[in-house]
Write an enzyme that holds these catalytic residues in place. Structure first.
Site, PDB file in Angstrom:
ATOM      1  N   ASP A  61      51.948 -64.643  27.545  1.00  0.00           N
ATOM      2  CA  ASP A  61      51.089 -63.458  27.733  1.00  0.00           C
ATOM      3  C   ASP A  61      50.621 -62.842  26.414  1.00  0.00           C
ATOM      4  O   ASP A  61      50.036 -61.756  26.424  1.00  0.00           O
ATOM      5  CB  ASP A  61      51.850 -62.386  28.523  1.00  0.00           C
ATOM      6  N   GLU A  66      47.203 -55.550  23.669  1.00  0.00           N
ATOM      7  CA  GLU A  66      47.200 -54.109  23.962  1.00  0.00           C
ATOM      8  C   GLU A  66      48.573 -53.606  24.414  1.00  0.00           C
ATOM      9  O   GLU A  66      48.944 -52.462  24.124  1.00  0.00           O
ATOM     10  CB  GLU A  66      46.191 -53.822  25.077  1.00  0.00           C
ATOM     11  N   ASP A  67      49.313 -54.464  25.112  1.00  0.00           N
ATOM     12  CA  ASP A  67      50.576 -53.999  25.690  1.00  0.00           C
ATOM     13  C   ASP A  67      51.676 -53.805  24.663  1.00  0.00           C
ATOM     14  O   ASP A  67      52.723 -53.234  24.978  1.00  0.00           O
ATOM     15  CB  ASP A  67      51.042 -54.984  26.770  1.00  0.00           C
ATOM     16  N   ARG A  86      58.021 -60.718  27.444  1.00  0.00           N
ATOM     17  CA  ARG A  86      56.982 -60.251  26.520  1.00  0.00           C
ATOM     18  C   ARG A  86      57.548 -59.504  25.307  1.00  0.00           C
ATOM     19  O   ARG A  86      56.798 -59.194  24.379  1.00  0.00           O
ATOM     20  CB  ARG A  86      55.975 -59.373  27.277  1.00  0.00           C
ATOM     21  N   ARG A 131      56.114 -51.340  34.726  1.00  0.00           N
ATOM     22  CA  ARG A 131      56.420 -51.727  33.343  1.00  0.00           C
ATOM     23  C   ARG A 131      56.872 -50.562  32.462  1.00  0.00           C
ATOM     24  O   ARG A 131      57.418 -50.793  31.382  1.00  0.00           O
ATOM     25  CB  ARG A 131      55.182 -52.364  32.702  1.00  0.00           C
ATOM     26  N   HIS A 161      48.725 -51.785  35.458  1.00  0.00           N
ATOM     27  CA  HIS A 161      48.819 -50.742  34.434  1.00  0.00           C
ATOM     28  C   HIS A 161      47.876 -49.590  34.751  1.00  0.00           C
ATOM     29  O   HIS A 161      46.895 -49.756  35.481  1.00  0.00           O
ATOM     30  CB  HIS A 161      48.390 -51.314  33.061  1.00  0.00           C
ATOM     31  N   CYS A 248      42.896 -55.300  27.524  1.00  0.00           N
ATOM     32  CA  CYS A 248      44.178 -55.962  27.222  1.00  0.00           C
ATOM     33  C   CYS A 248      44.165 -56.815  25.954  1.00  0.00           C
ATOM     34  O   CYS A 248      45.211 -57.029  25.351  1.00  0.00           O
ATOM     35  CB  CYS A 248      44.573 -56.894  28.362  1.00  0.00           C
TER      36      CYS A 248
HETATM   37  N1  GLY Z   1      50.034 -61.239  32.754  1.00  0.00           N
HETATM   38  C1  GLY Z   1      49.994 -59.977  32.127  1.00  0.00           C
HETATM   39  C2  GLY Z   1      51.253 -59.255  32.318  1.00  0.00           C
HETATM   40  O1  GLY Z   1      51.857 -59.404  33.376  1.00  0.00           O
HETATM   41  O2  GLY Z   1      51.724 -58.545  31.479  1.00  0.00           O
END
Ligand code: GLY
Length: 255
Positions: A61, A66-67, A86, A131, A161, A248
């Protein structure tokens, strides 16, 4: 002042990405890479100096940079992604941000995905999603209150998100899907709603006075046109199969 964008090339293993609200579909890697190249070109067209990090085979990922962080003028918050797979993505992003910002990390066990954080001037809206935890929101509040930011926690349901549901499309204008997020939570800002046939159309990336917007959401784009908002279309349909939107794939900030 320069406009900087950090991106990362598509992982060759993006087919093994995390999925929360979507079923798994085959992803054409070459097509995903081509669409990502076009997205990076759009960032450059809008004046960004782009730092492209190399692809990470072990991090499916990791194109979704951005995450991993929230970059404000005063500091960068290094996220602690909600998906365990991640978490190793953040170290290289912190290294890339260090020349530009003091970096402060979210501490475990709390988790925060940057995709849940929408900054509109001194208001920071944070989605409580699958998340992002309430404890992480408190950590952000403690970091940002001394800098004059107001932090607001919002419930997010039925999408990955907060920024899957709402995006900034002007200085005081938001585009959102009212079935996913309550328009009343954003004060007196102007709200444009997505066309009901395009429930994922709320994700939009404002750079300067132009909105990078998915090519496939033509009905919602017509609403932006009618409101006098400039758009630059990009096709990200392959990456959308990995549950991504236009915000993202980059971290954009003033350098
Ligand atoms: N596939 C993006 C996420 O789940 O963070």
């Amino acid at each position: 002042m320069k406009r900087i964008a950090i991106t990362r090339r598509v992982s060759p293993n993006i087919a093994r990405c995390e999925l929360t609200h979507l079923g798994r579909e085959p992803i054409d890697l070459a097509r995903a890479e081509g669409q990502h190249d076009d997205y990076v070109a759009a960032l450059r067209t809008l004046g960004c100096a782009v730092t492209e990090l190399p692809a990470e085979a072990s991090l499916p990922d990791s194109v979704f940079v951005e995450d991993t962080a929230v970059v404000l003028d005063e500091l960068a918050i290094i996220a602690r992604p909600g998906a365990e797979s991640r978490r190793p993505e953040t170290a290289s992003i912190a290294a890339a941000l260090t020349p530009y910002r003091r970096c402060v990390a979210i501490q475990g066990p709390e988790t925060l995905d940057g995709g849940d954080v929408l900054v509109v001037d001194r208001d920071v809206f944070i989605g409580l999603s699958s998340r992002t935890t309430a404890g992480a929101v408190e950590q952000v509040r403690a970091m940002l209150a001394p800098l004059g930011y107001q932090v607001h926690a919002l419930q997010v349901a039925d999408c990955l998100h907060l920024k899957s549901a709402v995006g900034r499309v002007g200085p005081s204008t938001l585009l959102l899907n009212p079935t996913l997020v309550d328009p009343g939570l954003f004060g007196d800002r102007t709200i444009i709603t997505v066309d009901p046939a395009e429930p994922s159309g709320g994700c939009a990336l404002l750079i300067g006075e132009t909105v990078i917007y998915p090519a496939e959401f033509v009905l919602t784009r017509a609403r932006l046109d009618d409101a006098g908002i400039l758009t630059l279309s990009v096709a990200l349909s392959e990456l959308a199969k990995a549950e991504a939107g236009v915000t993202c794939c980059s971290l954009v900030f003033s350098g």
